[in-house]
Design a protein around this motif. Structure first.
Motif, PDB file in Angstrom:
ATOM      1  N   MET A 155       2.335  52.497  64.493  1.00  0.00           N
ATOM      2  CA  MET A 155       2.178  53.941  64.421  1.00  0.00           C
ATOM      3  C   MET A 155       0.851  54.379  65.040  1.00  0.00           C
ATOM      4  SD  MET A 155       4.999  54.942  63.093  1.00  0.00           S
ATOM      5  CE  MET A 155       5.737  53.496  63.882  1.00  0.00           C
TER       6      MET A 155
ATOM      7  N   GLY B 189       1.380  60.676  57.756  1.00  0.00           N
ATOM      8  CA  GLY B 189       0.843  59.316  57.723  1.00  0.00           C
ATOM      9  C   GLY B 189       0.965  58.692  56.345  1.00  0.00           C
TER      10      GLY B 189
ATOM     11  N   TRP C 226       6.955  60.936  63.207  1.00  0.00           N
ATOM     12  CA  TRP C 226       5.531  60.800  63.514  1.00  0.00           C
ATOM     13  C   TRP C 226       5.195  61.484  64.837  1.00  0.00           C
ATOM     14  CZ3 TRP C 226       1.051  60.509  61.628  1.00  0.00           C
ATOM     15  CH2 TRP C 226      -0.029  59.879  62.235  1.00  0.00           C
TER      16      TRP C 226
END
Length: 316
Positions: A140, A180, A284
Motif C-alpha cells: 500500500m 489507512g 486506497w
C-alpha cells in the motif's frame, strides 16, 4: 533516426506518464497475485529466500503447482522492477529536469526491492501473520508513492494551492488516514482467519469475530467520512473533479463493503477473498485521488528577460 533520438522519444512526457501508470497497475496486480499465493496455500511453495530452494533459484518439478505459483509471483517483481527503472531513467531525461519528479520516481523504484525483502522475511518466518500483514501494508505504501509519481507526471512543475476550503482539505486528509487504518485492521482480520498461506502457518491469536467487528466499525467510520466529504464538496460547489473523485470513492467503498459482508457470511470463499484484496487497493487509490483532487499545481512563472538599456537619439 539515430539511437539517441529514439531514446529521447522513449523518455518523452507521454511515455513517462504511461510508465508511471504501469507502475501503479503493476503494484495492484502483484497484490492480487500475492493473494493468490496465500489463498492457494502456496506461501511456502518456495520454502526459502532469495533462492527458491537451498540449491536452486528457480522452482523444481518436485515442488509441484505450489512452487510454480510462488515462483511466478517472485518473477513478477522483476517485471515491475524493469518498469520502475525505465521510469526513473525517463524522469531523469526530462528537459527541463524536475527534481521532485526524479525523487518520486526513485522512491517508487526503491519500494520494489524493499517490498521484496519484506516478502523474503515473510517466507523465512514461515508466514508469520504479522509479517504477512506488513507485506501487504508495504504494498500500500509503494502504491501511494507510485500514484504520487503518476500524478506528478501529469502536472506542471510549480507550487500547489488548495481548490476547496481548508476544512474540506482537512476532511480529505482525515479520510485518507482512516482508509489507512481500515487497511491495517484488515490485516489483523486476515491474520486471524483460515487463509494462512500454508497448512502449517500460525495465526495471530485474535478472535476472528471480535476483530472483524472492529474492522466493520472502522469501515463504517470511513463510509461516514466519505459521505460527509461528498456532500460538503457539492455544497460549496467544489471543482467537478473533486466531486467526481469523492463519488467514485463512495462507489468503491460500497462495492468493497458488499464483497466483505458476503465473504464473511459465506465462509470466506477464496474467490471473494481475492477480490476483496484487490478491492482494498482500489479503495486506497480512490481515497488518494480525492486528496489530490482538492488541490492543483500551478505552472512556474516564466522568467522575465532583463530590460536592455537603450541609448537615446540625442546620445547617438
Amino acid at each position: 533516426m539515430t539511437v539517441v533520438s529514439r531514446f529521447g522519444e522513449f523518455t518523452g512526457k507521454p511515455t513517462l506518464t504511461r510508465l508511471a501508470l504501469a507502475s501503479v497497475v503493476g503494484n495492484v496486480l502483484i497484490v492480487g497475485t500475492g493473494g493468490a499465493v496465500r489463498l492457494t496455500k502456496s506461501g511456502l511453495g518456495c520454502p526459502t529466500w532469495p533462492r527458491c530452494t537451498d540449491e536452486s533459484y528457480t522452482t523444481t518439478p518436485e515442488m509441484g503447482l505450489h512452487g510454480v505459483i510462488e515462483f511466478g509471483n517472485r518473477l513478477l517483481t522483476f517485471v515491475l522492477a524493469a518498469i520502475v527503472i525505465a521510469a526513473v531513467v525517463a524522469a531523469w531525461r526530462q528537459r527541463p529536469r524536475r527534481r521532485s519528479l526524479v525523487w518520486l520516481a526513485v522512491a517508487a523504484a526503491f519500494g520494489i526491492p524493499a517490498q521484496a525483502i519484506v516478502g523474503g522475511i515473510t517466507v523465512l518466518t514461515n508466514l508469520n501473520p504479522w509479517v504477512v500483514g506488513l507485506h501487504f501494508l508495504a504494498s500500500m505504501a509503494v502504491i501511494a508513492f507510485a500514484y504520487a509519481f503518476w500524478q506528478a507526471t501529469r502536472e506542471p512543475d510549480g507550487p500547489t494551492r488548495p481548490t476547496v476550503p481548508g476544512p474540506l482539505r482537512t476532511l480529505a486528509w482525515l479520510t485518507v488516514v482512516v482508509a489507512g487504518v481500515v487497511l491495517v485492521v484488515g490485516t489483523w482480520v486476515t491474520g486471524s482467519g483460515p487463509h494462512s498461506g500454508d497448512s502449517g502457518a500460525a495465526r495471530n491469536g485474535l478472535d476472528p469475530e471480535s476483530i472483524s467487528q472492529v474492522h466493520a466499525d472502522t469501515v463504517f467510520l470511513l463510509l461516514g467520512l466519505s459521505i460527509a466529504l461528498w456532500l460538503a464538496l457539492r455544497a460549496v460547489a467544489a471543482p467537478a473533479g473533486a466531486v467526481r473523485a469523492a463519488g467514485l470513492l463512495l462507489l468503491a467503498e460500497l462495492g468493497q463493503g458488499l464483497i466483505g459482508f458476503v465473504q464473511y457470511f459465506t465462509g470466506l470463499p477464496v474467490a471473494l477473498v481475492g477480490a476483496h484484496m484487490v478491492g482494498s487497493c482500489l479503495v486506497w487509490l480512490a481515497a488518494l485521488a480525492v486528496l489530490w483532487s482538492t488541490r492543483e499545481r500551478q505552472p512556474l512563472a516564466a522568467p522575465t528577460a532583463p530590460a536592455v538599456p537603450t541609448r537615446s537619439l540625442e546620445a547617438v
